[in-house]
Write a protein that holds these residues in place. Structure first.
Motif, PDB file in Angstrom:
ATOM      1  N   GLN A   1       5.636   8.867 -10.906  1.00  8.98           N
ATOM      2  CA  GLN A   1       5.781   9.485  -9.593  1.00  8.98           C
ATOM      3  C   GLN A   1       7.225   9.343  -9.126  1.00  8.98           C
ATOM      4  O   GLN A   1       7.926   8.424  -9.536  1.00  8.98           O
ATOM      5  CB  GLN A   1       4.850   8.817  -8.573  1.00  8.98           C
TER       6      GLN A   1
ATOM      7  N   VAL B   1       0.856  -1.187   0.000  1.00  7.86           N
ATOM      8  CA  VAL B   1       0.000   0.000   0.000  1.00  7.86           C
ATOM      9  C   VAL B   1       0.894   1.241   0.000  1.00  7.86           C
ATOM     10  O   VAL B   1       1.712   1.430   0.903  1.00  7.86           O
ATOM     11  CB  VAL B   1      -0.925   0.022   1.228  1.00  7.86           C
TER      12      VAL B   1
ATOM     13  N   LEU C   1       0.834  -2.337 -10.720  1.00  3.40           N
ATOM     14  CA  LEU C   1       1.795  -1.266 -10.981  1.00  3.40           C
ATOM     15  C   LEU C   1       2.362  -1.447 -12.384  1.00  3.40           C
ATOM     16  O   LEU C   1       2.830  -2.523 -12.741  1.00  3.40           O
ATOM     17  CB  LEU C   1       2.929  -1.309  -9.957  1.00  3.40           C
TER      18      LEU C   1
ATOM     19  N   CYS D   1      -6.027  -2.136 -17.887  1.00  5.78           N
ATOM     20  CA  CYS D   1      -6.085  -3.178 -16.872  1.00  5.78           C
ATOM     21  C   CYS D   1      -7.439  -3.153 -16.166  1.00  5.78           C
ATOM     22  O   CYS D   1      -8.004  -2.080 -15.917  1.00  5.78           O
ATOM     23  CB  CYS D   1      -4.962  -2.974 -15.851  1.00  5.78           C
TER      24      CYS D   1
ATOM     25  N   GLU E   1      -0.880   8.223  -0.773  1.00  9.57           N
ATOM     26  CA  GLU E   1      -1.385   9.045  -1.870  1.00  9.57           C
ATOM     27  C   GLU E   1      -0.315  10.034  -2.326  1.00  9.57           C
ATOM     28  O   GLU E   1       0.321  10.711  -1.523  1.00  9.57           O
ATOM     29  CB  GLU E   1      -2.628   9.816  -1.418  1.00  9.57           C
TER      30      GLU E   1
ATOM     31  N   GLY F   1       1.118   9.420 -14.716  1.00 10.78           N
ATOM     32  CA  GLY F   1       1.288   8.182 -13.968  1.00 10.78           C
ATOM     33  C   GLY F   1       2.635   8.089 -13.278  1.00 10.78           C
ATOM     34  O   GLY F   1       2.768   7.429 -12.250  1.00 10.78           O
TER      35      GLY F   1
ATOM     36  N   PHE G   1      -7.898  -4.036 -13.147  1.00 10.66           N
ATOM     37  CA  PHE G   1      -7.681  -3.688 -11.738  1.00 10.66           C
ATOM     38  C   PHE G   1      -6.604  -2.610 -11.622  1.00 10.66           C
ATOM     39  O   PHE G   1      -5.535  -2.856 -11.066  1.00 10.66           O
ATOM     40  CB  PHE G   1      -7.265  -4.928 -10.940  1.00 10.66           C
ATOM     41  N   PRO G   2      -6.853  -1.411 -12.160  1.00  7.24           N
ATOM     42  CA  PRO G   2      -5.804  -0.388 -12.179  1.00  7.24           C
ATOM     43  C   PRO G   2      -5.322   0.043 -10.808  1.00  7.24           C
ATOM     44  O   PRO G   2      -4.217   0.554 -10.671  1.00  7.24           O
ATOM     45  CB  PRO G   2      -6.467   0.778 -12.929  1.00  7.24           C
ATOM     46  N   ASP G   3      -6.152  -0.155  -9.781  1.00  6.71           N
ATOM     47  CA  ASP G   3      -5.763   0.253  -8.429  1.00  6.71           C
ATOM     48  C   ASP G   3      -5.005  -0.847  -7.696  1.00  6.71           C
ATOM     49  O   ASP G   3      -4.602  -0.658  -6.538  1.00  6.71           O
ATOM     50  CB  ASP G   3      -6.995   0.650  -7.622  1.00  6.71           C
ATOM     51  N   ARG G   4      -4.788  -1.990  -8.359  1.00  3.57           N
ATOM     52  CA  ARG G   4      -4.133  -3.102  -7.687  1.00  3.57           C
ATOM     53  C   ARG G   4      -2.876  -3.583  -8.408  1.00  3.57           C
ATOM     54  O   ARG G   4      -2.241  -4.549  -7.989  1.00  3.57           O
ATOM     55  CB  ARG G   4      -5.116  -4.274  -7.544  1.00  3.57           C
TER      56      ARG G   4
ATOM     57  N   LYS H   1       3.517  13.333  -7.749  1.00  7.24           N
ATOM     58  CA  LYS H   1       3.165  13.132  -9.148  1.00  7.24           C
ATOM     59  C   LYS H   1       4.060  14.001 -10.033  1.00  7.24           C
ATOM     60  O   LYS H   1       4.376  15.135  -9.676  1.00  7.24           O
ATOM     61  CB  LYS H   1       1.697  13.503  -9.384  1.00  7.24           C
TER      62      LYS H   1
END
Length: 258
Positions: A219, A11, A195, A188, A14, A217, A190-193, A228
């Protein structure tokens, strides 16, 4: 089961929207830098010492050329898989077409396709890894190297001057090697899961990154906080890699001891 190899359990905090930073403190005007502008040299020195990266505009490479290079790269990735696999190297897990180098069955993999090519020196070329299609792919990439070499020479001299060194001290890429990594990030479910590319440090002397226009995208990590990277049309993102940082520290230490 295979899909699970792409799911990250880590995790990350942000990321901070740092558009103002990238449009001011970390934005270098190449045309002024080449003219030895004291304000741009000071900004470069601050960017290198505080962040290790910056963006450069007015570098002399036309935006239309960037668009052509990105488009021809998209054409390669749109080819049938069997055609792209012709660019794989059986004796090298990095060079050529592929994805992550797999070192362990438990590793989390990047969600991307990539083409990794050695551009310089020529004796390190692996011709079997260079795409035959699209026809102008090789021509455009070699032209990009020539254009970037001119920018790199001026940037390295400016870096040296910003550290109060002889301008020829830091000349990354003069002896090589120079490599290109062209990356596609597919859509994808599952874009939040996943990399696209896992957190890493560049092991290079210096890295030049050309992002696609309006595609964000990327960072960067500073003091345990992610930021970002704003995409500025026509700009090159420049990152001082691990080797570059070590070389710079060595030169500064040697000059200081003298």
């Amino acid at each position: 089961m295979y899909q699970k190899n792409f799911i990250t359990k880590t995790v990350f905090p942000e990321a901070i929207d740092a558009s103002e930073l990238w449009n001011n403190d970390l934005l270098i005007d190449f045309s002024l830098l080449s003219a030895s502008s004291s304000s741009q040299l000071a900004k470069l020195q601050s960017a290198l010492s505080q962040w290790g990266c910056f963006q450069v505009i007015n570098h002399g490479i036309e935006s239309s050329f960037f668009e052509e290079l990105i488009e021809i790269s998209k054409q390669f990735f749109a080819l049938p898989l069997e055609e792209k696999l012709k660019c794989s190297a059986e004796d090298d897990i990095i060079e050529g077409y592929g994805s992550d180098a797999i070192y362990s069955g438990n590793q989390t993999r990047n969600w991307n396709d990539r083409l990794f090519l050695t551009l310089y020196p020529k004796e390190k070329f692996k011709d079997q890894c260079w795409p035959q299609k699209p026809e102008k792919f090789r021509e455009k990439l070699v032209e990009y190297l020539k254009k970037l070499t001119q920018v790199n020479e001026a940037i390295c001299k400016a870096m040296s001057r910003s550290l109060n060194l002889d301008e020829n001290c830091l000349h990354f890429g003069k002896q090589g090697p120079s490599r290109a990594r062209i990356t596609l990030y597919p859509r994808c479910s599952f874009p939040d899961r996943v990399l696209g590319t896992k957190p890493h440090a560049d092991g290079t002397g210096i890295t030049y990154l050309l992002p696609e226009k309006d595609v964000e995208g990327l960072q960067i990590l500073k003091d345990d906080q992610w930021y970002k990277v704003a995409v500025i049309p026509g700009a090159l993102i420049i990152n001082l890699g691990d080797l570059g940082e070590v070389y710079a520290l060595i030169y500064v230490a040697c000059v200081g001891n003298d």
